[in-house]
Design a protein around this motif. Structure first.
Motif, PDB file in Angstrom:
ATOM      1  N   HIS B  33       0.854  -1.186   0.000  1.00 58.85           N
ATOM      2  CA  HIS B  33       0.000   0.000   0.000  1.00 58.85           C
ATOM      3  C   HIS B  33       0.890   1.237   0.000  1.00 58.85           C
ATOM      4  O   HIS B  33       2.001   1.217   0.558  1.00 58.85           O
ATOM      5  N   TRP B  34       0.409   2.292  -0.612  1.00 55.72           N
ATOM      6  CA  TRP B  34       1.156   3.540  -0.723  1.00 55.72           C
ATOM      7  C   TRP B  34       0.331   4.706  -0.158  1.00 55.72           C
ATOM      8  O   TRP B  34      -0.891   4.769  -0.357  1.00 55.72           O
ATOM      9  N   TYR B  35       1.046   5.629   0.498  1.00 57.67           N
ATOM     10  CA  TYR B  35       0.402   6.797   1.096  1.00 57.67           C
ATOM     11  C   TYR B  35       1.140   8.068   0.685  1.00 57.67           C
ATOM     12  O   TYR B  35       2.365   8.064   0.536  1.00 57.67           O
ATOM     13  N   PRO B  43      -1.567  11.240   6.547  1.00 52.09           N
ATOM     14  CA  PRO B  43      -1.357  10.508   5.294  1.00 52.09           C
ATOM     15  C   PRO B  43      -2.684  10.189   4.603  1.00 52.09           C
ATOM     16  O   PRO B  43      -3.725  10.087   5.250  1.00 52.09           O
ATOM     17  N   VAL B  44      -2.601  10.026   3.288  1.00 50.78           N
ATOM     18  CA  VAL B  44      -3.751   9.640   2.474  1.00 50.78           C
ATOM     19  C   VAL B  44      -3.344   8.445   1.619  1.00 50.78           C
ATOM     20  O   VAL B  44      -2.284   8.461   0.991  1.00 50.78           O
ATOM     21  N   MET B  45      -4.177   7.415   1.605  1.00 51.00           N
ATOM     22  CA  MET B  45      -3.897   6.241   0.771  1.00 51.00           C
ATOM     23  C   MET B  45      -4.032   6.622  -0.701  1.00 51.00           C
ATOM     24  O   MET B  45      -5.050   7.204  -1.095  1.00 51.00           O
ATOM     25  N   VAL B  46      -3.035   6.260  -1.521  1.00 50.37           N
ATOM     26  CA  VAL B  46      -3.119   6.519  -2.960  1.00 50.37           C
ATOM     27  C   VAL B  46      -3.135   5.244  -3.785  1.00 50.37           C
ATOM     28  O   VAL B  46      -3.593   5.237  -4.933  1.00 50.37           O
ATOM     29  N   ARG B  53      -6.694   1.606  -6.728  1.00 50.91           N
ATOM     30  CA  ARG B  53      -6.714   3.063  -6.549  1.00 50.91           C
ATOM     31  C   ARG B  53      -7.985   3.457  -5.814  1.00 50.91           C
ATOM     32  O   ARG B  53      -9.090   3.207  -6.294  1.00 50.91           O
ATOM     33  N   PRO B  54      -7.834   4.066  -4.622  1.00 51.22           N
ATOM     34  CA  PRO B  54      -9.032   4.480  -3.869  1.00 51.22           C
ATOM     35  C   PRO B  54      -9.843   5.520  -4.642  1.00 51.22           C
ATOM     36  O   PRO B  54      -9.321   6.219  -5.515  1.00 51.22           O
TER      37      PRO B  54
END
Lengths: 118, 108
Positions: B33-35, B43-46, B53-54
């Motif tokens: 997972h990437w933030y 942080p925001v999940m990207v 992709r959220p």
């Protein structure tokens, strides 16, 4: 709308205790694992602790035995009891929701500052 | 314990493509997972699950994962993409969440 709101931070002396709370709303709290992640100013993210929907708990080695994570599903609340605090625990603490299917953190609180200093 | 390695910084000109890597032993077998984190913000999940992709994340952001390297790719970079980016996995051998050290993306 999913919301996570932390509270309970502040200044505490080394060796002292604090209890962080995270109030959740906008989703079925009891269905999700919930975690705490911290960040020292100017540094990276560090996982602290997690609790599963069924109550299983996990801890970073350096906090095990000092911190206790818990949840109260009836109150849609997550907690982190922090005892024997050290200067190295000074950080912004975030609560984060674990997404159901993939395990990432899909929602984060705004963070709460904990400062351990004499 | 499991370790994730990210380059401390990546620089790219506007309109170009940025690639941020996350290295780990056999990371291709894990879900990455990437933030994105901007100064003073949470942080925001990207990207989730290697390439998901959220909602609300632009298609310009994409992820891949194979072998010992996961990659976050941001195409047509603009000034609004300037931020710190973190990769993250669950290490089942230790029951710990692991974050990479973070990469500061600078848009020249």
């Amino acid at each position: 709308e999913v919301q996570l709101v932390e509270s309970g931070g502040g200044l505490v002396q080394p060796g002292g205790s604090l209890r962080l709370s995270c109030a959740a709303s906008g989703f079925t709290f009891s269905s999700h694992d919930m975690h705490w992640v911290r960040q020292v100013t100017g540094e990276g993210l560090e996982w602290v602790s997690g609790i599963g929907s069924a109550g299983a708990t996990y801890y970073l080695g350096s906090v095990k035995g000092r911190f206790t994570i818990s949840r109260e599903n009836a109150k849609n609340s997550l907690y982190l009891q922090m005892n024997s605090l050290r200067a190295g625990d000074t950080a912004v603490y975030y609560c984060a929701r674990v997404q159901l299917d993939y395990g990432g953190y899909d929602f984060w609180g705004q963070g709460i500052l904990v400062t351990v200093s004499s | 314990s499991y370790v994730l390695i990210q380059p401390p910084s990546v620089s790219v000109a506007p309109g170009q493509t940025a690639s941020i890597t996350c290295g780990g032993n056999n990371i291709g077998s894990k879900s990455v997972h990437w933030y994105q984190q901007k100064p003073g913000q949470a942080p925001v999940m990207v990207v989730y699950g290697n390439r998901g992709r959220p909602s609300g994340i632009p298609e310009r952001m994409s992820g891949s994962n194979s072998g010992n390297t996961a990659t976050l790719t941001i195409s047509r970079v603009d000034a609004g993409d300037e931020a710190d980016y973190y990769c993250q996995v669950w290490d089942s051998s230790s029951d710990h969440v692991v974050f990479g050290g973070g990469t500061k993306l600078t848009v020249l």
